[in-house]
Scaffold this active site. Structure first.
Site, short mmCIF file in Angstrom:
data_model
loop_
_atom_site.label_atom_id
_atom_site.label_comp_id
_atom_site.label_asym_id
_atom_site.label_seq_id
_atom_site.Cartn_x
_atom_site.Cartn_y
_atom_site.Cartn_z
N GLU A 85 5.70 3.86 3.08
CA GLU A 85 4.56 4.14 3.95
C GLU A 85 4.89 3.77 5.40
OE1 GLU A 85 1.81 1.64 1.95
OE2 GLU A 85 1.59 3.01 0.24
N GLU A 115 0.98 3.54 -3.65
CA GLU A 115 2.14 2.72 -4.01
C GLU A 115 2.67 3.05 -5.41
OE1 GLU A 115 -0.58 1.29 -2.61
OE2 GLU A 115 0.20 0.65 -0.66
N GLN A 152 4.97 -2.21 2.32
CA GLN A 152 4.72 -2.89 3.60
C GLN A 152 4.61 -4.39 3.39
OE1 GLN A 152 1.40 -0.84 5.43
NE2 GLN A 152 2.83 0.65 6.24
N ASP A 174 2.96 -7.99 -1.74
CA ASP A 174 1.75 -8.08 -2.55
C ASP A 174 1.38 -6.71 -3.16
OD1 ASP A 174 0.45 -10.89 -1.16
OD2 ASP A 174 1.85 -9.69 0.01
N PHE A 175 1.76 -5.65 -2.49
CA PHE A 175 1.41 -4.31 -2.97
C PHE A 175 2.28 -3.90 -4.17
CE2 PHE A 175 0.46 -3.15 1.77
CZ PHE A 175 -0.47 -4.16 1.83
N HIS A 231 -1.66 -10.82 1.50
CA HIS A 231 -0.52 -10.32 2.28
C HIS A 231 0.51 -11.41 2.51
CE1 HIS A 231 -3.34 -7.07 3.06
NE2 HIS A 231 -2.40 -6.37 3.66
#
Lengths: 325, 337
Positions: free
Chosen positions: B29, B63, B85, B88-89, B131
């Site tokens: 992304e 994601e 990014q 955590d994602f 994050h």
């Protein structure tokens, strides 16, 4: 419109469907005898879907199956021997006994290990399509999935990306009316899964999934579009799981008249009758010969599996990581 | 020999691999948007100008979807470098990483490979609970994945290149305070190690750790930021007559166990420093390994210095208590004597 099939080619599709049907019936018997140490998700009733779609594919095209994958693999010409050996947990199985019923595949036939997490094969198929384009081939990828997958996030993410990048993918939604025991009407507000295609800017087509010719014709159109770089199609095949979701499912949640109605449109009955009627006018003996040759092929597969060894203990930790070609 | 930070070293590593091998591409992304950031931490900045949008692929915010796309591409002859990014994602794509990428080779009985790189920034940097987590142990527990965690510019480039050339899914964890990202993407409180990076092609082999500071009295193992906390502690301990050896495994899976065990056999004391939550953590695994395989060499119990069992807090004063400090490492080591 694609050209109509002649008697020989339609008979070949009939035989393929029959192979899947009889293979699954034998699997069920072997399971009940304790010779298949697994749960089983049988493809009985849905044979026209995989057979019709794979009739539109080349050998070097790709297929991603589901937790109900035997029919997908057989339709894409994976050897019944190595599927049966896998189901019977033998070292000669298509996954060397590491996969089992829910992961059968054979990359030599473009069939990846089936993905048994609902919807998860859809983005993977998009990646296969992206790869085909980046590698400069005109191969296409088919992601078989049930209607249940259309309520998974992965499905929506995958269809969107396939559409925006015009990837050579065909999303084949085999709508068999039930996600496990949950009826379509309880979990969809739209009449057809294919109605959702408009949200992603791709064609959505609904066909009689028990009519192998109708499925094949729709698949040919979708495959041609994908190969030409025009993007994906959502192809919904309306069909019915004539068996339970998995082992020991008596389907008590389904009305009898619904089962009866769908069985009257059994894909083998439909195509068999068509072969006997005008213009094909085949004799009944042609269907009987198909029955006999399918029985021989399955007997051979079971004999192969029976004669094969179980994986040896030293295989336990192999293939966790890539070991080379 | 150029001098650069980790973000730039990764960028050069990606650039060289993409020049070398046309099957390598980047997907993620905001990684190639003209006029954009080059990913959240500038690693891919400028690469789309050289390679174009066909090989630096910007995705929707999807994601799990683009992780699956990377898996599918990797299964069919490509070598994707995907990134999120914020680490955590990765939880949004857990199925694709854990059920698909990690298991595909096994499920296929060895007939399919998944040469995928997934890069993920981790570490507490005043962004709060979603994050700023340290995630490595979620993935070090998964058979079929390899996991690397470079703490220097040299290692970042060398491990990136090794990961791209590996035929397995490799997760690369990068610490936000170590990137050395410049301009308005710079981080407050960054350590940002600047190091020499060779101009010629090289790799850092996956599975080989490094001794960052030799010593004879105690072995301190850290990763990413905590390597620097351990080194800071070693400097203070030296002033107090304790000679600490600091080890950076660099690769978490497969772990260079022998490097750690050899050190413990020499020093007889062991401390592991991690930004992970303490319970069932990465440090617990390393300490258990030392206890099992070097027990009779130990003069004191193996000790963990960890984050407490709480989500990363936002308030800077609380975050400083969360991430192991040099003082906490010093205190833990002194408790062994």
């Amino acid at each position: 419109m694609p050209e109509p099939l002649g008697a020989d080619r339609l008979l070949a599709l009939y035989r393929k469907m029959l192979l899947i049907r009889r293979f699954e019936e034998r699997c069920n018997a072997l399971f009940l005898q304790g010779r298949i140490p697994s749960t089983l998700h049988l493809y009985i009733g849905q044979e026209a879907s995989a057979t019709g779609v794979c009739a539109a594919l080349r050998q070097d095209d790709f297929v991603l199956g589901t937790h109900r994958p035997h029919g997908h693999a057989l339709a894409k010409d994976v050897s019944p021997r190595i599927i049966m050996a896998e189901l019977m947990a033998k070292a000669t199985g298509c996954c060397r006994g590491k996969g089992g019923s829910m992961h059968v595949g054979d990359v030599r036939q473009g069939v990846f290990p089936a993905v048994a997490i609902v919807g998860a094969g859809c983005p993977i198929a998009a990646g296969v399509g992206l790869s085909a384009r980046m590698r400069g081939t005109d191969q296409v990828a088919v992601a078989f999935h049930g209607e249940g997958a259309a309520n998974e996030g992965d499905w929506h993410e995958a269809l969107n990306m396939a559409a925006i990048w015009k990837l050579p993918v065909i999303y084949v939604c085999e709508n068999n009316l039930y996600g496990a025991s949950t009826h379509f009407d309880k979990v969809f507000r739209v009449a057809h899964v294919a109605d959702r295609a408009v949200a992603y800017g791709m064609p959505g087509v609904t066909v009689d999934g028990n009519d192998v010719e109708a499925v094949r014709d729709a698949a040919i159109t979708a495959v041609a579009r994908a190969r030409a770089g025009e993007g994906p199609t959502l192809l919904e095949t309306l069909t019915y799981r004539q068996c339970g979701h998995s082992r020991s499912d008596a389907c008590d949640y389904r009305p009898d008249d619904e089962e009866t109605e769908w069985k009257s449109r059994d894909p083998l009955t439909v195509t068999g009758a068509r072969l006997l009627a005008e213009p094909h006018s085949l004799p009944q003996s042609a269907l009987d010969e198909a029955e006999a040759s399918v029985a021989t092929e399955i007997d051979d597969a079971i004999a192969f599996a029976d004669a094969s060894p179980a994986p040896s203990p030293d295989e336990l930790e192999r293939y966790v990581y890539w070991e080379g070609d | 020999m150029a001098v650069m930070g980790i973000a730039e070293a990764l960028r050069e590593g990606i650039r060289e691999e993409m020049r070398r091998d046309p099957t390598v591409f980047c997907i993620g992304e905001d990684i190639g948007v003209p006029g954009g950031w080059g990913g959240a931490f500038t690693v891919t900045l400028g690469l789309s100008e050289e390679f174009g949008p066909e090989r630096i692929i910007d995705t929707p915010i999807s994601e799990s979807g683009f992780a699956g796309i990377a898996v599918g591409a990797a299964m069919t002859g490509m070598r994707p470098i995907a990134d999120v990014q914020y680490g955590d994602f990765l939880f949004c794509m857990m199925d694709q990483l854990v059920n698909q990428a990690a298991k595909m080779t096994y499920m296929a009985g060895g007939a399919v490979k998944v040469p995928l790189v997934m890069r993920a920034p981790v570490g507490s940097t005043r962004r709060g609970a979603q994050h700023a987590q340290t995630l490595e142990v979620f993935f070090t527990h998964v058979p079929g994945l390899k996991v690397v965690a470079p703490s220097t510019a040299y290692d970042a480039k060398g491990l990136l290149k090794a990961a791209v050339r590996d035929d397995n899914p490799v997760l690369m964890f990068e610490h936000k305070l170590l990137y050395g990202s410049k301009g308005n993407r710079a981080e407050k409180g960054a350590v940002s190690p600047i190091g020499e990076v060779p101009d010629e092609d090289y790799i850092v082999p996956i599975g080989k750790g490094a001794i960052r500071r030799p010593g004879k009295d105690v072995t301190i193992v850290g990763k990413l930021l905590t390597v620097y906390r351990a080194l800071g502690a070693a400097d203070q301990l030296a002033e107090q007559g304790i000679d600490a050896e600091v080890i950076d495994p660099r690769t978490l899976v497969p772990l260079d166990k022998e490097l750690i065990l050899e050190s413990v056999r020499k020093t007889h004391r062991f401390v592991v420093v991690e930004e992970d939550n303490r319970t069932h953590g990465w440090g617990a695994e390393i300490a258990a390994m030392v206890a099992e395989e070097a027990f009779w060499y130990l003069d004191a119990p193996p000790v963990r210095v960890s984050a407490p069992d709480i989500p990363p807090p936002f308030a800077p004063g609380l975050e400083e208590l969360y991430v192991p400090s040099i003082d906490r490492v010093v205190a833990a080591v002194k408790g062994l004597f």
